[in-house]
Every structure is written in structure tokens, then in C-alpha cells.
Write an enzyme that holds these catalytic residues in place. Sequence first.
Site, PDB file in Angstrom:
ATOM      1  N   HIS A  14       0.834  -1.203   0.000  1.00  0.00           N
ATOM      2  CA  HIS A  14       0.000   0.000   0.000  1.00  0.00           C
ATOM      3  C   HIS A  14       0.868   1.252   0.000  1.00  0.00           C
ATOM      4  CE1 HIS A  14      -4.189   1.556   1.173  1.00  0.00           C
ATOM      5  NE2 HIS A  14      -3.469   2.606   0.817  1.00  0.00           N
ATOM      6  N   HIS A  26       1.520   5.241  -2.175  1.00  0.00           N
ATOM      7  CA  HIS A  26       1.061   6.262  -3.124  1.00  0.00           C
ATOM      8  C   HIS A  26       2.305   6.943  -3.694  1.00  0.00           C
ATOM      9  CE1 HIS A  26      -3.159   6.068  -1.660  1.00  0.00           C
ATOM     10  NE2 HIS A  26      -2.567   5.736  -0.529  1.00  0.00           N
ATOM     11  N   ASN A  66      -5.170   6.397  -6.923  1.00  0.00           N
ATOM     12  CA  ASN A  66      -5.704   7.767  -6.869  1.00  0.00           C
ATOM     13  C   ASN A  66      -4.666   8.787  -7.323  1.00  0.00           C
ATOM     14  OD1 ASN A  66      -4.280   7.205  -4.507  1.00  0.00           O
ATOM     15  ND2 ASN A  66      -5.560   8.493  -3.213  1.00  0.00           N
ATOM     16  N   ASP A 117      -9.020   3.185  -3.725  1.00  0.00           N
ATOM     17  CA  ASP A 117      -8.410   3.628  -2.471  1.00  0.00           C
ATOM     18  C   ASP A 117      -8.537   5.134  -2.264  1.00  0.00           C
ATOM     19  OD1 ASP A 117      -6.781   2.968  -0.077  1.00  0.00           O
ATOM     20  OD2 ASP A 117      -5.485   4.467  -0.983  1.00  0.00           O
ATOM     21  N   HIS A 140     -10.622   0.559   0.938  1.00  0.00           N
ATOM     22  CA  HIS A 140     -10.386   1.601   1.943  1.00  0.00           C
ATOM     23  C   HIS A 140     -11.700   1.774   2.694  1.00  0.00           C
ATOM     24  CE1 HIS A 140      -8.613   5.721   3.065  1.00  0.00           C
ATOM     25  NE2 HIS A 140      -9.832   5.714   3.606  1.00  0.00           N
ATOM     26  N   HIS A 150      -5.382  -0.858   5.629  1.00  0.00           N
ATOM     27  CA  HIS A 150      -4.980  -0.092   6.825  1.00  0.00           C
ATOM     28  C   HIS A 150      -5.971  -0.131   7.990  1.00  0.00           C
ATOM     29  CE1 HIS A 150      -7.413   2.640   4.461  1.00  0.00           C
ATOM     30  NE2 HIS A 150      -6.405   3.034   3.704  1.00  0.00           N
ATOM     31  N   ASN A 202      -5.521   9.058   6.981  1.00  0.00           N
ATOM     32  CA  ASN A 202      -6.788   8.320   6.877  1.00  0.00           C
ATOM     33  C   ASN A 202      -6.509   6.830   6.798  1.00  0.00           C
ATOM     34  OD1 ASN A 202      -8.345  10.664   6.643  1.00  0.00           O
ATOM     35  ND2 ASN A 202      -9.575   9.815   4.986  1.00  0.00           N
ATOM     36  N   ASP A 215       1.141   2.648   3.773  1.00  0.00           N
ATOM     37  CA  ASP A 215       0.249   3.681   3.227  1.00  0.00           C
ATOM     38  C   ASP A 215       1.056   4.954   2.969  1.00  0.00           C
ATOM     39  OD1 ASP A 215      -1.983   4.937   2.249  1.00  0.00           O
ATOM     40  OD2 ASP A 215      -3.024   5.090   4.169  1.00  0.00           O
ATOM     41  N   HIS A 262       3.102  14.324   0.985  1.00  0.00           N
ATOM     42  CA  HIS A 262       2.533  15.659   0.789  1.00  0.00           C
ATOM     43  C   HIS A 262       3.624  16.677   1.081  1.00  0.00           C
ATOM     44  CE1 HIS A 262      -1.566  14.273   0.306  1.00  0.00           C
ATOM     45  NE2 HIS A 262      -1.508  13.608   1.445  1.00  0.00           N
TER      46      HIS A 262
END
Length: 423
Positions: A60, A62, A94, A151, A178, A231, A277, A304, A308
Site C-alpha cells: 500500500h 502512493h 488515486n 483507495d 479503503h 490499513h 486516513n 500507506d 505531501h
Amino acid sequence: MAESILIKNIRAVDDTLDTVTDVLIENGVISDVSDNISSSADCVIDGSGLILMPSLFDMHVHFRDPGQTHKEDIHTGCAAALAGGVTGVLAMPNTNPPCDSPEIVRYMIEKADGTGVDVYPVGCITAGMNGETLSDYDALKEAGCICISDDGRPVKDAGMMLEALKKTNENGLLAASHCEDMSIINGGIMNKGRVSEELGVKGMDRASEDSITAREITLAASADARIHICHVSTSGSTDIIRFAKSKGVKVTCETGPHYFMLTDELLRKRDADYRMNPPLRTQSDVRAIIDGLKDGTIDCIITDHAPHTAEEKADFEKAPNGVVGLETSLAASLTALYHTGELSLNRIAELMCINPRKILGLDIPYIRRGMTADLVIADPDMEWTVVPEKLHSKSHNTVFKGMTFKGKPLVTISKGIIRYDER
């Protein structure tokens, strides 16, 4: 980068193995595992006091690529993975645009080629993640998908999710969910409870996670299909999954280090780096997650990894949720689970290296003669402090900043090539 590698006197560990031995790697595979190996290898590593495990697989992450490469891209994400002992990842869909087409799947796989990390793009359950029509699963699978998810949110319509699950019985893809009811969350930014009330901010009721976890399990049971719960953070979801497994439902699940180490008390700092989240919960949830890891309810430890920028994270109440974690997951797990006596090294290897690949139907790089040399060498006793600016990710929003860990990955070997070496 060596053509042949001899690792001497290393403690080799996987889900069933735990022994001090020598390991010889030639032409990308393990050619010998025995005592006192004599070889004129290109590279000789003294493994005294160190552990050797199959490399980690993170189910998992991103990578923000395509569309948000100011936060992360596939190359920097792979660099962070290698620094954490990870040579394989599931990259969530995403992105911008969402990963709902074979063109995006192929773009991600091709961009990761040569990095030393196997990147498996996750395809969208619904086209554009809009919850209105199912994606073309056959086209996604042909392009290289092994998993589908929307997700970031569950599929809103239960009937559509049931249809997607039925289709996975035909196409063999794993559906991952999710589990958060967005109508219950309704703009909440942290765990709903005493701390959120004292801070005067909107909370995320645990019912949002528990209700969708129960829904997905009910749908999977109806379709006699597999479902993977992302998660897990609450005691309630852990109990629901434990019960479902006892009834033979084909459910697997994952959790992240922050959920078995930290609580919402950290949010008192009003620092958005502690927001994700699902959110950090309470001490009783932390205990429940550890118990779930111990008794087999929870199958995998993931990160996860959600980068950012510092600018985005500057405003506590308006910042996007998410934390990076690829470079700290093994260290965090050794610190919180192994050195506390909660889990053995065998179990940690099972959770981080073996089970993710098993669930996805991928080859497992056991420490055996003839197996692909996807390995991590770690110092289980090295103490070090997490300095965000030293991370390989483009973004430094780690929930573990300033924490001291005991245990660290030192060398990552991918298909017989040393891709990361901190020594």
C-alpha cells in the site's frame, strides 16, 4: 553493484528459517546457503551481528505519479523503498488521472523499470474512481494489474461493489477496500474522541471504518470472493475480521506501524504530519492491532506511504491526510514489536516479506538455494533518530520525526544487485 555477493556469518530469517549461515549470490539468485562458503565473490559482506531477510513488499503506497510529481514520483518513491529494504510495492490508483486505463498501468510499470523495485499499479474498481461504472478489468489485468481498489474511499454503492467482487472470481484480481464511510466522516480530520473535542475540531467516528469493513466482508461472503481490507486501525474492525476469518470468509487485511505505535494524543501538537486516513486512534486500539498481528488476524504490515509537501501540511485543519513511511517501516516494526517481545523475527518476516506476496500470488524470495536474491540486510540493534530531511522521498511528512528507533535496514539487494548500501 556486484556480479557475485558472499554474505558471511549472517543470521538468515524468513517465516520458518532462523539460523546463522553464509549466503552466496550469483547471477541474481542464491546459489548456496551453508556454513563456511569459500568463494572469490566480487563483494564480501561481513554479516556478524546482522540479519538477512527476504526483501519487504509494501502492499500500500502512493507514488503520486502521474499528476502530482511535486510530491513524489516513481523514481523517488522507489529510492525511498530501497532505503527501507523494500523491492516490491502496490501503487494505489488515486493518481491524476486515476489509474483506470491500460495506458497508465503501462506508464507506471515502464517508468519503474530499472529501479530495482517491482511496481505493481493498482487499477480502479470504478472508472475514474467515480463510483458510477466498473473499470475494464480485463484490459487492466492484461496491462499488468494484479489488484483493484478505489483507495481513498470505498465504492459508495454496495451493489456495484458486489458486482466487482463477483467479477474478481473470473479475472483473479484482488479487490482491496479503503473502509471509511465518507458520510459518517463528513469532514472530520482526526479520531473522534476526547482529544478532538478538547481541540475543538471535527472528529472521524470509528463507525465509519467498522461499518464498511463489515459491509465488505458481508459482500465478499455473498460472492464467495476474496476481499483485502486496507490499513486497519480500530479494535472493532480487528474483531470483525477475526470473526469473519473464523467463519471461512476469504478476507485478508493490513495495518501500518503508526497504528500499532501511536495514538491521537499526538494531535495535541496541532501538527498535520500526525494526520492520516484512517486516523491515529486510542491506546486500546493500539493494543488491539498488536493482538491482531500476534494471532494472525492481521496479515501484513504496510506503510500507506502518502507524500505531501510541507506547504500542504502547514495548516493543521486544512492539510491533506497522509504520511510517508517506506524508509521507517522495518525499523518501526523491529522497535515496537521485536524488541518489546511482542513478535518474533520470523513473524515480522511473515508480515512484511512473505504474506503480501502470498496474498498477491507473487513469487516469494525465500532464503534458499535457487531463489531470486531479493533480500535486505539489517542491523537489529542499531539505534538511530528519524531526521525527515534525510529521507529519500520528495516529501518529508513522517509521523516518526524525531523518534529514535532500534533496528535499521543497511543493504537492499534486488535480483542479485546491491541497490542500496548505507554502510
